[in-house]
Design an enzyme around this catalytic site. Sequence first.
Site, short mmCIF file in Angstrom:
data_model
loop_
_atom_site.label_atom_id
_atom_site.label_comp_id
_atom_site.label_asym_id
_atom_site.label_seq_id
_atom_site.Cartn_x
_atom_site.Cartn_y
_atom_site.Cartn_z
N LYS A 180 38.61 41.18 -38.00
CA LYS A 180 37.45 40.46 -37.50
C LYS A 180 36.68 41.25 -36.32
CE LYS A 180 35.66 37.68 -34.35
NZ LYS A 180 34.37 38.28 -34.41
N GLU A 255 44.36 45.04 -25.70
CA GLU A 255 43.81 46.04 -24.87
C GLU A 255 42.59 45.56 -24.58
OE1 GLU A 255 43.64 49.00 -28.06
OE2 GLU A 255 45.64 49.40 -28.18
N CYS A 288 35.63 51.11 -21.82
CA CYS A 288 36.61 50.56 -21.07
C CYS A 288 37.44 51.55 -20.29
CB CYS A 288 37.49 49.74 -21.98
SG CYS A 288 38.09 50.78 -23.67
N GLU A 384 35.04 44.27 -13.61
CA GLU A 384 34.49 45.39 -14.76
C GLU A 384 32.95 44.99 -14.86
OE1 GLU A 384 35.63 44.67 -18.94
OE2 GLU A 384 35.91 46.69 -18.96
P1 NAD Z 1 35.09 39.67 -26.15
O1 NAD Z 1 36.44 39.48 -25.72
O2 NAD Z 1 34.12 38.83 -25.70
O3 NAD Z 1 35.39 39.74 -27.67
C1 NAD Z 1 36.32 40.50 -28.38
C2 NAD Z 1 36.42 40.02 -29.51
O4 NAD Z 1 37.09 38.76 -29.43
C3 NAD Z 1 35.18 39.62 -30.64
O5 NAD Z 1 35.44 40.24 -31.91
C4 NAD Z 1 34.87 38.18 -30.28
O6 NAD Z 1 34.11 37.58 -31.72
C5 NAD Z 1 36.37 37.73 -30.28
N1 NAD Z 1 36.67 36.38 -29.81
C6 NAD Z 1 35.93 35.70 -28.96
N2 NAD Z 1 36.48 34.61 -28.23
C7 NAD Z 1 37.54 34.25 -29.23
C8 NAD Z 1 38.52 33.46 -29.65
N3 NAD Z 1 38.59 32.19 -28.89
N4 NAD Z 1 39.40 33.72 -30.45
C9 NAD Z 1 39.57 34.72 -31.18
N5 NAD Z 1 38.59 35.63 -31.11
C10 NAD Z 1 37.52 35.67 -30.14
O7 NAD Z 1 34.88 41.31 -25.67
P2 NAD Z 1 33.72 41.93 -25.90
O8 NAD Z 1 32.37 41.56 -24.97
O9 NAD Z 1 33.36 42.33 -27.30
O10 NAD Z 1 34.32 43.49 -25.44
C11 NAD Z 1 34.01 43.93 -24.25
C12 NAD Z 1 35.37 44.01 -23.45
O11 NAD Z 1 36.27 44.57 -24.31
C13 NAD Z 1 35.36 44.57 -22.13
O12 NAD Z 1 36.13 43.87 -21.23
C14 NAD Z 1 36.18 45.81 -22.53
O13 NAD Z 1 36.58 46.64 -21.48
C15 NAD Z 1 37.06 45.55 -23.58
N6 NAD Z 1 37.65 46.80 -24.31
C16 NAD Z 1 38.76 47.14 -24.05
C17 NAD Z 1 39.24 48.43 -24.88
C18 NAD Z 1 40.49 48.78 -24.53
O14 NAD Z 1 40.98 49.56 -25.31
N7 NAD Z 1 41.40 48.44 -23.66
C19 NAD Z 1 38.32 48.91 -25.52
C20 NAD Z 1 37.06 48.59 -25.92
C21 NAD Z 1 36.70 47.45 -25.02
#
Ligand code: NAD
Length: 485
Positions: A180, A255, A288, A384
């Site tokens: 997803k 992650e 990130c 962050e």
């Molecule tokens: P997010 O947590 O808002 O969303 C990530 C994913 O989770 C999306 O696909 C979203 O639709 C899904 N999601 C949201 N609520 C959910 C739920 N209740 N159940 C299941 N899935 C759900 O994050 P974002 O805003 O898309 O991304 C930014 C974040 O990701 C930042 O914190 C960034 O640091 C982190 N990130 C981490 C890495 C890493 O490798 N550590 C890499 C890239 C981004």
Amino acid sequence: MIRVDVDGVSVATGHYIGGERVDSPDTFEVRSPLDWNWCLAKVSRGGAHEARLAIDAAVAAFPDWAALGVEGRGVYLDRLADLIDANIETIAHVECLDMAMLEESLRLRVIARGARNFRAYAQLAREYVSREWESNGTRNAVTRMPAGATVVITPWNAPFMLSTWKCAPALAAGNTVILKPAEWSPLSCSLLMDLVSQAGLPPGVFNVVQGLGEEVGAALTNDPRVRRISFTGSPETGRIIGQAAARNLVPFTAELGGKGPFIVFGDADIEAAAVKAAVMFDDGGQVCLAGTRLLVQDTVYDSFVERLRHYAAQHVAGDSREASTTLSPLIHPEHLERVDGFVQRAVAGGDHILFGGQRSVTGLWFEPTVIVPASNQSEVVQHEIFGPVLTLQRFRDDDEAVTLANSTPYGLSAIVYTSSDERAQRVGEQLRAGTVWVNCFLVRDLTAPFGGFGISGVGREGGDYALDFYSDLKMLQVKEGTTHG
Ligand code: NAD
């Protein structure tokens, strides 16, 4: 099957379930951060029904995919890697429109990494089928058994690379996958499914479900038939998904966000450090792993700041399709508001803006910004931001540098600039971060463990660590001298 034309590229807007495109009656709009008036596509908004269909398909396809073995699966994954390589330009273009990462860097670097993910994991899986040894009068073997249907949930930044980074080891290990992608940038993963179909992967082995996290994402992660959950995103969502995993006793990796220190010691090549620090503004700072807390030794503070100001000023905000652009816009107006909110609260709370701090009036760009915080507890130091906003603090000696570096709840990455091998080793060992880069940044070895300390993550992926996670490890012991032939 609904397909739309996205600037000359045909993109399916539905899910990909059991080898077929499936459209939902409800949709969500995907707009381009390059021009928010540009609606790229209306994408299927899946829910509990689509989640169930996708898991049905993945569960049904699992036994045959698992039985193919590493060699059989590797043929498909290598073919998929070749197809990605052959379609880099198209995928890069759509991903640039969808999430505004620089098209040149997508074309030259990021999308090709997707192909490498499939090739590398197909090969790593071939290299280890079982580990064998003798002890205590028994012949012992540890084998990796495919675990089952696997849910992969990914964020909006670099969605193609980050999704393939997780799906490749899951598939190589013999699992079937339901991916997803994030609702803010779902299009490149739809293109990936065209290639999955061309590569001839059996129906149900690799599925994509589109939709919102709290709807279809929640339905997927709460289904008890799922045997692994792999997530990349924010710590807040990580906690929610971790609770779903715990309810069903399903192993999961997360992650999560980062707030990496970028430490510049007095003995460092200050010019190289300043050039690299200005790279932290790339991709609108939506990385990130970026080192977003600059920690600079007193002795070189002024000369470093002068150089950083110089290199930051050279960033060119513009259309991410143009080669001359180095500063892309932020992904979404909501995210721009969020980043701006951090800066506004910093000013109100007594932090000092050294430079930048303004949002563009014509689009989603935010200026490269450096803030000198009033204290280490300032919100901009401890949270962050995920935008082109760095904090700048000074330190006296190694101990203070390490203390400041380790003083947030995050621990994804750290960057250190020093010319001393001894300091690199000693400080590197003291930093609480999943990856520490000395005199470099973003050098990635796919066999290395990857993940975060603290709220930056749970578990590790990468190399054999990923293949172990996506497998059930089995120990087989046979008493010596009791079997023959
Ligand atoms: P997010 O947590 O808002 O969303 C990530 C994913 O989770 C999306 O696909 C979203 O639709 C899904 N999601 C949201 N609520 C959910 C739920 N209740 N159940 C299941 N899935 C759900 O994050 P974002 O805003 O898309 O991304 C930014 C974040 O990701 C930042 O914190 C960034 O640091 C982190 N990130 C981490 C890495 C890493 O490798 N550590 C890499 C890239 C981004």
